[in-house]
Design an enzyme around this catalytic site. Structure first.
Site: not given
Ligand code: NAD
Length: 505
Positions: A298, A347, A390, A461
């Site tokens: 990620d 996520k 976003k 991530k």
């Protein structure tokens, strides 16, 4: 830059740097620590020849895939475009390798910085040959306009380059991504035989390599976030079992894992840019056997990058974060996919674990396991009107002196893919660069780095580490690790920030 030193040797092909690594071994004696400094000799051998690199993106027609491809072409052909703010020049802002600098030393009392990419030879991103797959058949020009990331004028100027690029048909296992993706899946390899799928992808890679006359190819997953596969040692635990499970078209083999296997079997490194558990143990074994790298999971772009900075700052200042509440709303296709609970769960997991090691390091603030369990809440909402712009809203609540509270409310707005594209480029360039480095410890044989390329954690991530190695999430430590390794390989001195040469000459 050229290093003149007795600890480096260079010929036409290799740069060898001799490095005495200083570390401290800690022994526990009752409630006392005994610290024993030690020195280990390493040699780093870097192949300085730059290969012709090909990259195959899974999800090429998505927001990231089109933005990355178009952005690199804009730089390559120096395409300018107009908006209401005036005329724009292409750049690589947001790329660690292209737009950040490294301090290489001091000239008199002035610190000297050069671009990261210039410390050692790296592939020029404009020379990368791109290809890839997508379950949607749109050519990249139409896909870029669907993505609504890049300014309209630049889309028009890129159209002649991008409309020639059409993604290859891909593997589509609807059970792994949101049902709402079905309406774009018009470019799909037929059938449900997973071994046949694997073989088609392998052939695509081999053909791409041969027809473009490439020295090497790297695969990167930037397709939709999948749900986690239900990991089972009998299905995914070893290379052999994984291959058997593919042969029997086991339902818990995801499309991303097929791509990872195909990459390894074709001798290509594989990077997972989404949070799901693509890189199962069997994939790692396949990569190990093939002598290639895997990295994941990620991309660490806006909100999480900031989180791993701010929490590091608080904990480093002796301030105790007690709650982090993260809201996101986004209206792009990623957000649409994440609106299905199974994909959101993937996520949520990668967004949540990113501060754990930072908190755990400070047992003054967190003496018990219970206190480490802070309120860390992740909310993601799909709101089509927001597009790719976003919005991330985070509240950080921390305990300060004498029971006081400090609260930060952070509002982050940006085009998600304009952050992700340069980061993806860095992942590719650095992965290729690491393929050219070997090391030798205490005069042993040269070897390559571990199969799981945790050196790239700055860009991930939920960084995947080799087994037995703890994960580092702190952004400054992750960056220092990369910068220092590049400096060590080049034969430069690592900066400990004491600045004694400036203070005392
Ligand atoms: P996107 O939805 O615009 O693009 C994904 C593309 O993958 C789509 O074109 C889709 O058709 C395609 N696809 C889906 N399944 C496929 C398959 N099996 N084979 C080939 N193609 C397939 O999403 P995006 O904004 O480009 O993000 C891509 C991924 O990166 C997502 O998983 C997202 O969570 C992850 N990510 C993005 C960011 C960011 O900042 N943009 C950050 C971290 C992670």
């Amino acid at each position: 830059m050229k290093v003149q030193s007795t600890t480096t040797q260079q010929d036409d092909h290799f740069l060898i740097s001799d490095y005495d690594y200083k570390s401290t071994n800690i022994e526990k004696n009752g409630d006392k620590y005994i610290a024993k400094p030690q020195i280990t000799n390493f040699k780093f051998k870097t192949d300085t020849r730059i290969p012709k690199l090909g990259v195959m993106l899974v999800g090429w027609g998505g927001n990231n895939g089109t933005t990355l491809t178009g952005g690199i072409l804009a730089n390559k052909f120096n395409i300018t475009w107009n908006s209401k703010r005036g005329t724009h020049q292409p750049n690589f802002y947001g790329s660690l390798t292209q737009s950040s600098v490294i301090k290489i030393g001091t000239c008199n009392t002035e610190e000297v910085f050069i671009p990261f990419k210039d410390v050692l030879p790296m592939v020029n991103p404009c020379d990368i040959v791109f290809g890839g797959w997508d379950i949607s058949s749109l050519n990249l020009a139409d896909a870029m306009s669907r993505a609504q990331v890049v300014e309209y004028d630049l889309q028009q100027k890129l159209r002649p380059y991008l409309e020639k690029l059409v993604p290859l048909p891909s593997i589509y296992y609807p059970d792994f991504i949101a049902a709402n993706q079905g309406d774009r899946a018009d470019n799909v390899i037929p059938g449900d035989n997973k071994l046949e799928h694997l073989n088609i992808i392998r052939k695509n890679i081999a053909d791409f390599k041969q027809s473009n006359n490439l020295d090497k190819v790297i695969l990167l997953w930037t397709a939709n976030t999948e749900r986690f596969c239900v990991e089972d040692p009998n299905v995914h635990g070893t290379a052999e079992r994984l291959m058997q499970s593919i042969e029997s078209s086991h339902p818990e083999i995801s499309a991303s894992t097929i791509f990872a296997c195909a990459a390894c079997l074709e001798g290509c490194s594989f990077i997972n840019g989404s949070p799901q558990n693509t890189i199962v143990p069997g994939v790692i074994e396949l990569a190990e056997k093939a002598g290639v790298f895997v990295a994941g999971d990620d991309f660490k772009t806006g909100q999480t990058k900031f989180k791993t900075c701010l929490v590091e700052y608080l904990v480093g200042a002796g301030i105790k974060p007690k709650a982090i509440i993260s809201y996101n709303h986004l209206g792009n296709n990623d957000g649409k996919n994440l609106s299905q609970e199974s994909c959101f769960k993937s996520k949520e997991r990668s967004k949540k674990t990113c501060v754990d090691d930072i908190l755990e390091s400070n047992r003054v603030l967190y003496p018990t396991e219970e206190e480490l369990n802070i309120d860390h809440t992740i909310v993601i909402k799909y709101c089509p009107e927001t597009g790719d712009s976003k919005k991330a809203m985070d509240e950080y609540i921390a305990e300060i002196f004498l029971g006081g509270r400090q609260t930060f409310a952070v509002y982050n707005v940006c085009e998600d893919s304009l952050l992700a594209a340069p980061l993806i480029m860095d992942l590719l360039l650095l992965c290729e660069f690491f393929e050219r480095i070997q090391f030798s410890k205490d005069a042993s044989e040269y070897q390559r780095f571990d199969t799981v390329l945790s050196w790239l954690s700055y860009l991930m991530k939920a960084p995947k580490s080799e087994s037995g190695i703890t994960t580092i999430n702190s952004l400054s430590r992750q960056r220092a690790m990369l910068e220092n390794l590049v400096k060590v390989c080049a034969g430069l001195t690592i900066d400990d920030n004491l600045r004694l040469e400036v203070r005392y000459g």
